[in-house]
Design a protein around this motif. Structure first.
Motif, mmCIF file in Angstrom:
data_model
loop_
_atom_site.group_PDB
_atom_site.id
_atom_site.type_symbol
_atom_site.label_atom_id
_atom_site.label_comp_id
_atom_site.label_asym_id
_atom_site.label_seq_id
_atom_site.Cartn_x
_atom_site.Cartn_y
_atom_site.Cartn_z
ATOM 1 N N MET A 46 0.808 -1.215 0.000
ATOM 2 C CA MET A 46 0.000 0.000 0.000
ATOM 3 C C MET A 46 0.843 1.267 0.000
ATOM 4 O O MET A 46 0.490 2.270 -0.614
ATOM 5 C CB MET A 46 -0.956 0.008 1.198
ATOM 6 C CG MET A 46 -2.029 1.076 1.131
ATOM 7 S SD MET A 46 -3.226 0.927 2.469
ATOM 8 C CE MET A 46 -2.320 1.651 3.820
ATOM 9 N N LEU A 47 1.986 1.239 0.663
ATOM 10 C CA LEU A 47 2.848 2.415 0.754
ATOM 11 C C LEU A 47 3.847 2.505 -0.396
ATOM 12 O O LEU A 47 4.605 3.466 -0.481
ATOM 13 C CB LEU A 47 3.610 2.416 2.079
ATOM 14 C CG LEU A 47 2.762 2.415 3.356
ATOM 15 C CD1 LEU A 47 3.658 2.397 4.580
ATOM 16 C CD2 LEU A 47 1.838 3.627 3.394
ATOM 17 N N ASP A 48 3.848 1.500 -1.274
ATOM 18 C CA ASP A 48 4.859 1.437 -2.328
ATOM 19 C C ASP A 48 4.443 2.135 -3.612
ATOM 20 O O ASP A 48 5.298 2.447 -4.448
ATOM 21 C CB ASP A 48 5.179 -0.023 -2.659
ATOM 22 C CG ASP A 48 5.733 -0.784 -1.465
ATOM 23 O OD1 ASP A 48 6.248 -0.121 -0.544
ATOM 24 O OD2 ASP A 48 5.634 -2.025 -1.452
ATOM 25 N N VAL A 49 3.141 2.348 -3.805
ATOM 26 C CA VAL A 49 2.639 2.861 -5.078
ATOM 27 C C VAL A 49 2.518 4.384 -4.995
ATOM 28 O O VAL A 49 1.696 4.902 -4.240
ATOM 29 C CB VAL A 49 1.274 2.254 -5.433
ATOM 30 C CG1 VAL A 49 0.823 2.727 -6.818
ATOM 31 C CG2 VAL A 49 1.331 0.734 -5.387
ATOM 32 N N PRO A 50 3.319 5.126 -5.756
ATOM 33 C CA PRO A 50 3.246 6.590 -5.710
ATOM 34 C C PRO A 50 2.094 7.112 -6.562
ATOM 35 O O PRO A 50 1.468 6.369 -7.324
ATOM 36 C CB PRO A 50 4.589 7.025 -6.298
ATOM 37 C CG PRO A 50 4.886 5.944 -7.294
ATOM 38 C CD PRO A 50 4.361 4.665 -6.700
ATOM 39 N N TYR A 51 1.806 8.390 -6.398
ATOM 40 C CA TYR A 51 0.851 9.063 -7.288
ATOM 41 C C TYR A 51 1.494 10.323 -7.832
ATOM 42 O O TYR A 51 1.933 11.156 -7.057
ATOM 43 C CB TYR A 51 -0.443 9.422 -6.556
ATOM 44 C CG TYR A 51 -1.392 10.231 -7.418
ATOM 45 C CD1 TYR A 51 -2.130 9.605 -8.417
ATOM 46 C CD2 TYR A 51 -1.510 11.618 -7.256
ATOM 47 C CE1 TYR A 51 -2.982 10.336 -9.228
ATOM 48 C CE2 TYR A 51 -2.362 12.351 -8.064
ATOM 49 C CZ TYR A 51 -3.100 11.712 -9.038
ATOM 50 O OH TYR A 51 -3.940 12.441 -9.853
ATOM 51 N N PRO A 52 1.581 10.450 -9.155
ATOM 52 C CA PRO A 52 1.200 9.471 -10.182
ATOM 53 C C PRO A 52 2.217 8.336 -10.265
ATOM 54 O O PRO A 52 3.342 8.470 -9.787
ATOM 55 C CB PRO A 52 1.173 10.300 -11.459
ATOM 56 C CG PRO A 52 2.165 11.394 -11.212
ATOM 57 C CD PRO A 52 2.082 11.723 -9.757
ATOM 58 N N ALA A 53 1.815 7.236 -10.916
ATOM 59 C CA ALA A 53 2.603 6.017 -10.853
ATOM 60 C C ALA A 53 3.281 5.648 -12.166
ATOM 61 O O ALA A 53 3.752 4.520 -12.313
ATOM 62 C CB ALA A 53 1.703 4.860 -10.393
ATOM 63 N N GLY A 54 3.357 6.589 -13.117
ATOM 64 C CA GLY A 54 3.852 6.253 -14.445
ATOM 65 C C GLY A 54 5.245 5.665 -14.475
ATOM 66 O O GLY A 54 5.448 4.519 -14.895
ATOM 67 N N MET A 55 6.240 6.413 -14.048
ATOM 68 C CA MET A 55 7.617 5.948 -14.140
ATOM 69 C C MET A 55 7.908 4.848 -13.110
ATOM 70 O O MET A 55 8.753 3.992 -13.335
ATOM 71 C CB MET A 55 8.585 7.118 -13.979
ATOM 72 C CG MET A 55 8.487 8.143 -15.101
ATOM 73 S SD MET A 55 8.565 7.417 -16.762
ATOM 74 C CE MET A 55 10.227 6.725 -16.782
#
Length: 460
Positions: A46-55
Motif C-alpha cells: 500500500m505504501l509502495d505505489v506513488p501518485y502518479p505512478a507512471g515511471m
C-alpha cells in the motif's frame, strides 16, 4: 475456573490462527498469481505505489516482467505491462473483467453511488453506459459540446485522482471492512459527504437552469438535453441524481482528458519540433498560410497527419499513467495462472508506451508511426480499454491540436526544460511545465481574436 477460561481463550485463538493458516494453504494451492512483489505485513504494498505512478510502473515492469501482483491491504492487484496481456484479458474477456472494485468512500459517499467510472458491472452501470453510448456516438459526437460546469469540474478532478489512485487518501477503499464501523467512527466520512453534497448542489443548480431553458424552448442541443429527453420519453429508467451524474460525467471525462492530452501534445511539439513544423505546413495547404480560417473537423480527410498526431499524443504519454482497476467477476485461468473472483487488474500504461518492444524509439514523439491502415481507428495501437466517449475525446484533441499547431510556434524554454517523464500532467490548478508560445503572424492573432469573440458571445 480462571485457568479453564484462559485455556478456552487460547483454544479459540489457536483455532482461529489454525483456520487462517489452513485457508491460506488451500488458497495458495488453488490459485496462482504472476510475480508477487514483496510487501509489508497486513498493508502489503500500500505504501509502495506513488501518485502518479507512471515511471514507477516502468521500473516495476522492468524488474518483475509482463505481469506482476501487488497486495494492497489484502486486495490483490495484478498489473498488466504489455499490450498482449491487456488485449487478452481486459478486451477479449471483457465480460468477466469489466467490473470495478468496491469503493465505499469514492463511489458511495463521494459520488452518491451514481458515478459510472466507479460502478461495478451492474444493471445500473449497463443502463448508464447505454445512455452514454447512444448520445456520444455517431455524427452527434462531432456537433455537441457542453461547457456549463467546466471551471467547477477542473477544480476537483485532482482530488478525484488522488482518492482514486492514492490508497493513503481513502483508507475505507483499501480496508473496506472499515465501512461497517458505526458512522460516528468513520473519520473519513464527513469529507466524502461534504464533497458529494457540494457537487450535487452545484450540478442541481445547472440542472435547474437547463430545465428552465428546455421549458422555454431555448435550450441549445447538447448531451444533457439528450439525457433529459431520453428519460422523459421513457427510453431508459434513471433517477434524478443519476441524470445529473450521467451528463456531468460526460463533461468531466471530456474536459479533463482533453486538457491533459493537449498539454502533452504541446510538450511533444516543444521537445520534438520537427513534426510540429511538418503538421503546420500541411495545415497551411488546407487553411492557407495567411490565416484565412481555422481548421475544423470537416478537414480531417485532407489532414490525416493530424489524426496521427492525436494517436501519438495518446501513446507518447498516456493521460492515465495507470488504468483505473477492473475487478474479475468469476474465477479465471490464463497461461498457467489461476485468478479468483475479486482479483483486481490494472494496465501499466507508461510501461507499455515506453517499451521498445511495443514501439520503435518509444521516447520520441513521432506521429509517422501511426500513418498506417489503423489511422482511422482512434483506439487501435493504444493499450486502454475502449471508452464510450472515445469518439468525442478524439475529436476534441484533433481540433485543439490542429488549431494550436496552425496558429502558434512552440518552443522549449531553455532555462526550464520539460521533464518528459515525471511531469504531473493531471494537476489542474497550475501549469505543469514552461514553454514559449509565439503567434505566427499578426494575421493569426487577428484570426484567434475573431474566433475567440464569436465563442465568447455564444449563448449556451
Amino acid at each position: 475456573m480462571i485457568p479453564s477460561l484462559g485455556y478456552a481463550v487460547l483454544l479459540i485463538i489457536g483455532s482461529f490462527v489454525l483456520n487462517l493458516v489452513v485457508s491460506k494453504i488451500r488458497f495458495n494451492r488453488k490459485y496462482k498469481f504472476p510475480n508477487v512483489v514483496p510487501g509489508w505485513p497486513i498493508i502489503g504494498n500500500m505504501l509502495d505505489v506513488p501518485y502518479p505512478a507512471g515511471m514507477w510502473g516502468v521500473d516495476m515492469a522492468k524488474k518483475y516482467g509482463e505481469m506482476f501482483t501487488l497486495n494492497i491491504g489484502g486486495r490483490r492487484l495484478v498489473y498488466l505491462n504489455s499490450s498482449r496481456v491487456v488485449t487478452e484479458l481486459l478486451e477479449k474477456r471483457a465480460a468477466i473483467y469489466s467490473s470495478r472494485p468496491y469503493r465505499p468512500m469514492m463511489s458511495e459517499i463521494m459520488s452518491g453511488g451514481a458515478r459510472i467510472v466507479l460502478m461495478g458491472y451492474t444493471d445500473k452501470w449497463r443502463n448508464q453506459r447505454k445512455i452514454m453510448h447512444s448520445i456520444l456516438n455517431g455524427k452527434q459526437s462531432e456537433k455537441k459540446f457542453d461547457d456549463e460546469l467546466l471551471n467547477f469540474i477542473l477544480g476537483y478532478t485532482g482530488t478525484l485522482g488522488e482518492y482514486q489512485f492514492n490508497p493513503l487518501k481513502s483508507p475505507a477503499d483499501v480496508f473496506t471492512w472499515l465501512s461497517r464501523l458505526p458512522k460516528p467512527l468513520q473519520w473519513w466520512r464527513p469529507f466524502g459527504e461534504k464533497f458529494c453534497e457540494t457537487h450535487v448542489a452545484m450540478f442541481q443548480k445547472e440542472y435547474n437552469i437547463l430545465l428552465d431553458k428546455m421549458n422555454k424552448g431555448i435550450a441549445k442541443p447538447c448531451f444533457a438535453v439528450d439525457v433529459l429527453h431520453g428519460a422523459a420519453k421513457k427510453e431508459f429508467e434513471i433517477s434524478d441524481v443519476e441524470k445529473i451524474y450521467t451528463w456531468t460525467s460526460l463533461i468531466e471525462a471530456g474536459s479533463d482528458t482533453t486538457r491533459v492530452a493537449v498539454l502533452q501534445m504541446i510538450a511533444g511539439a516543444a521537445c520534438y519540433p520537427g513534426w510540429a513544423r511538418k503538421a503546420r505546413d500541411l495545415i497551411d495547404e488546407v487553411c492557407g498560410q495567411n490565416a484565412e480560417r481555422l481548421p475544423n473537423l470537416a478537414d480531417r480527410s485532407r489532414l490525416p497527419y493530424i489524426s496521427a498526431v492525436v494517436k501519438e499524443t495518446l501513446r507518447w504519454r498516456p493521460f492515465l499513467q495507470s488504468g483505473v482497476p477492473h475487478t474479475l467477476t468469476q474465477d479465471d485461468e490464463y497461461e498457467g495462472y489461476k485468478f479468483p473472483a475479486g482479483t483486481e487488474f490494472s494496465w501499466n500504461a507508461y510501461s507499455i508506451a515506453l517499451n521498445d518492444k511495443e514501439y520503435s524509439d518509444p521516447l520520441r514523439f513521432e506521429p509517422e508511426r501511426f500513418m498506417n491502415d489503423d489511422l482511422k481507428l482512434p483506439a487501435k495501437g493504444h493499450c486502454r480499454r475502449i471508452c464510450v466517449g472515445l469518439n468525442v475525446g478524439a475529436n476534441n484533441i484533433w481540433i485543439a491540436a490542429a488549431c494550436i499547431l496552425y496558429c502558434f510556434d512552440i518552443e522549449q524554454d531553455p532555462e526550464h526544460p520539460i521533464d518528459q517523464f515525471n511531469t504531473l500532467w493531471e494537476e489542474p490548478t497550475k501549469p505543469p511545465f514552461k514553454v514559449r508560445f509565439t503567434p505566427r503572424s499578426q494575421a493569426h492573432i487577428d484570426l484567434i481574436e475573431r474566433e475567440g469573440n464569436i465563442a465568447l458571445a455564444t449563448d449556451y
